[in-house]
Design an enzyme around this catalytic site. Structure first.
Site, short mmCIF file in Angstrom:
data_model
loop_
_atom_site.label_atom_id
_atom_site.label_comp_id
_atom_site.label_asym_id
_atom_site.label_seq_id
_atom_site.Cartn_x
_atom_site.Cartn_y
_atom_site.Cartn_z
N ARG A 46 -9.96 0.77 8.65
CA ARG A 46 -9.40 -0.54 8.97
C ARG A 46 -10.37 -1.39 9.78
NH1 ARG A 46 -3.58 0.65 8.75
NH2 ARG A 46 -2.44 -1.26 9.10
N ARG A 96 -0.14 -8.73 13.55
CA ARG A 96 -0.76 -7.76 12.64
C ARG A 96 -1.59 -8.48 11.57
NH1 ARG A 96 4.34 -4.76 10.71
NH2 ARG A 96 2.95 -3.69 9.28
N LYS A 102 0.84 -1.21 0.00
CA LYS A 102 0.00 0.00 0.00
C LYS A 102 0.88 1.26 0.00
CE LYS A 102 -2.12 -1.10 3.86
NZ LYS A 102 -1.38 -2.33 4.18
N ARG A 135 11.39 -1.16 11.06
CA ARG A 135 10.30 -0.69 11.93
C ARG A 135 10.13 -1.58 13.15
NH1 ARG A 135 5.12 0.60 8.15
NH2 ARG A 135 4.12 -0.67 9.75
N ARG A 169 11.91 -5.50 4.84
CA ARG A 169 11.60 -4.08 4.60
C ARG A 169 12.56 -3.17 5.33
NH1 ARG A 169 5.73 -1.67 5.49
NH2 ARG A 169 5.96 -2.53 7.57
P1 AP5 Z 1 4.87 -1.61 1.83
O1 AP5 Z 1 4.57 -0.79 0.63
O2 AP5 Z 1 5.62 -0.98 2.95
O3 AP5 Z 1 3.53 -2.31 2.37
P2 AP5 Z 1 2.32 -1.71 3.21
O4 AP5 Z 1 1.11 -2.40 2.69
O5 AP5 Z 1 2.32 -0.21 3.16
O6 AP5 Z 1 2.71 -2.26 4.64
P3 AP5 Z 1 2.55 -1.63 6.09
O7 AP5 Z 1 3.25 -2.62 6.99
O8 AP5 Z 1 3.04 -0.24 6.14
O9 AP5 Z 1 1.06 -1.70 6.28
P4 AP5 Z 1 0.32 -1.81 7.59
O10 AP5 Z 1 -1.05 -1.67 7.07
O11 AP5 Z 1 0.55 -3.01 8.41
O12 AP5 Z 1 0.98 -0.70 8.51
P5 AP5 Z 1 0.62 0.81 8.77
O13 AP5 Z 1 1.88 1.56 8.70
O14 AP5 Z 1 -0.54 1.26 7.94
O15 AP5 Z 1 5.64 -2.93 1.33
C1 AP5 Z 1 6.18 -3.86 2.23
C2 AP5 Z 1 7.57 -4.35 1.73
O16 AP5 Z 1 7.41 -5.09 0.54
C3 AP5 Z 1 8.53 -3.20 1.40
O17 AP5 Z 1 9.81 -3.58 1.80
C4 AP5 Z 1 8.42 -3.05 -0.13
O18 AP5 Z 1 9.62 -2.56 -0.70
C5 AP5 Z 1 8.11 -4.48 -0.56
N1 AP5 Z 1 7.21 -4.54 -1.69
C6 AP5 Z 1 6.14 -3.73 -1.95
N2 AP5 Z 1 5.51 -4.13 -3.08
C7 AP5 Z 1 6.18 -5.23 -3.52
C8 AP5 Z 1 5.99 -6.13 -4.63
N3 AP5 Z 1 4.99 -5.95 -5.50
N4 AP5 Z 1 6.86 -7.16 -4.77
C9 AP5 Z 1 7.88 -7.34 -3.88
N5 AP5 Z 1 8.10 -6.53 -2.83
C10 AP5 Z 1 7.26 -5.50 -2.65
O19 AP5 Z 1 0.09 0.76 10.28
C11 AP5 Z 1 0.96 0.48 11.37
C12 AP5 Z 1 0.17 0.41 12.66
O20 AP5 Z 1 -0.50 1.67 12.91
C13 AP5 Z 1 -0.97 -0.62 12.69
O21 AP5 Z 1 -0.50 -1.90 13.04
C14 AP5 Z 1 -1.89 -0.01 13.77
O22 AP5 Z 1 -1.41 -0.24 15.06
C15 AP5 Z 1 -1.80 1.49 13.50
N6 AP5 Z 1 -2.83 1.97 12.58
C16 AP5 Z 1 -2.64 2.49 11.33
N7 AP5 Z 1 -3.81 2.83 10.77
C17 AP5 Z 1 -4.78 2.52 11.68
C18 AP5 Z 1 -6.20 2.63 11.68
N8 AP5 Z 1 -6.88 3.11 10.62
N9 AP5 Z 1 -6.86 2.22 12.78
C19 AP5 Z 1 -6.22 1.74 13.84
N10 AP5 Z 1 -4.87 1.61 13.91
C20 AP5 Z 1 -4.16 2.00 12.84
#
Ligand code: AP5
Length: 226
Positions: free
Chosen positions: A91, A174, A16, A163, A130
């Site tokens: 979410r 997660r 994402k 991270r 990552r």
């Molecule tokens: P990346 O692009 O970083 O993936 P992502 O989907 O953005 O992963 P996140 O871990 O950031 O998502 P998340 O939803 O768990 O965490 P968030 O920060 O939102 O890609 C991942 C890796 O793969 C990278 O190394 C990239 O280079 C590689 N990659 C990408 N595409 C690829 C491909 N096609 N092929 C190969 N490799 C690839 O949230 C963190 C925390 O915040 C949550 O756990 C929660 O506690 C809190 N939080 C956030 N939003 C909310 C909400 N709305 N409500 C409640 N709590 C929330």
């Protein structure tokens, strides 16, 4: 042209953030990633950050009432008048309902919800490798998307870090949280005909192409509806 109000949905590590950054640059729309917003709040030791940290560190979601206001404020801002890209929000079903209510209040609606779909095994592989830019959250992968210089962000030269929530036991938690609390949104948006499913297992450039094609169709449909 009509506004483009988009949600990126998908498990942790589905890409994402990787695709969201591209979309922000291509579409020139504000990009609101709740994970980035919360990590910045933790870093700045704000009240939001202090509340969020314990939930994030154990792989839980922060409470709905904490995050809903953060996003409502942004979509109601001038910069989001032509549209926005949401990453990581909503979410939960209550968050989706709050978003729908806020948009309704503003006389607006979502254009589409883009689900980037990958398996749990792929998530474990991706998050294990990552590396994230400390200052602005740009994402890399040691194998699939390596930076030009090891440990340094290509975009702003900041150090790349692992991270806190990318430890294997937190990644598993997660994923569990995603399946129990976020996956119900797939049906929620499917019945509203807003869901578009993208195969996230392909390399990043191919996922980006699939997203562009989907967006072109969404745009056409939105313009026809005006
Ligand atoms: P990346 O692009 O970083 O993936 P992502 O989907 O953005 O992963 P996140 O871990 O950031 O998502 P998340 O939803 O768990 O965490 P968030 O920060 O939102 O890609 C991942 C890796 O793969 C990278 O190394 C990239 O280079 C590689 N990659 C990408 N595409 C690829 C491909 N096609 N092929 C190969 N490799 C690839 O949230 C963190 C925390 O915040 C949550 O756990 C929660 O506690 C809190 N939080 C956030 N939003 C909310 C909400 N709305 N409500 C409640 N709590 C929330």
């Amino acid at each position: 042209m009509s506004e483009l109000n988009l949600v990126l949905l998908g498990p942790p590590g589905s890409g994402k953030g990787t695709q969201g950054e591209r979309l922000r640059d291509d579409l020139r729309l504000p990009y609101y990633a709740t994970g980035d917003i919360l990590r910045a709040a933790v870093r700045d030791e704000t009240e939001l950050g202090r509340t969020a940290k314990e939930y994030m560190d154990r792989g839980d979601l922060v409470p709905d009432e904490v995050i809903v206001g953060v996003i409502a404020e942004r979509i109601d801002s001038e910069e989001a008048a032509d549209g926005f890209i949401l990453d990581g929000f909503p979410r939960t079903v209550p968050q989706a309902e709050a978003l729908g209510a806020k948009l309704g209040e503003l006389g607006r609606a979502l254009t589409g919800v883009l689900l980037i779909d990958v398996s749990d095994e792929e998530v474990m592989r991706r998050l294990g490798g990552r590396r994230t830019c400390e200052r602005n959250g740009h994402v890399f992968h040691v194998e699939f998307n390596p930076p030009e210089r090891e440990g340094v962000c290509d975009i702003d030269g900041s150090p790349l870090i692992v991270r806190d929530d990318d430890k294997p036991e937190v990644i598993r938690k997660r994923l569990e949280t995603y399946h129990s609390k976020t996956e119900p949104l797939v049906d929620h948006y499917n019945v509203q005909s807003l869901l578009r499913r993208i195969d996230g297992a392909a390399p990043p450039a191919e996922v980006a192409d699939a997203l562009s094609r989907t967006l072109a169709t969404l745009r056409m449909e939105a313009d026809e509806a005006v």
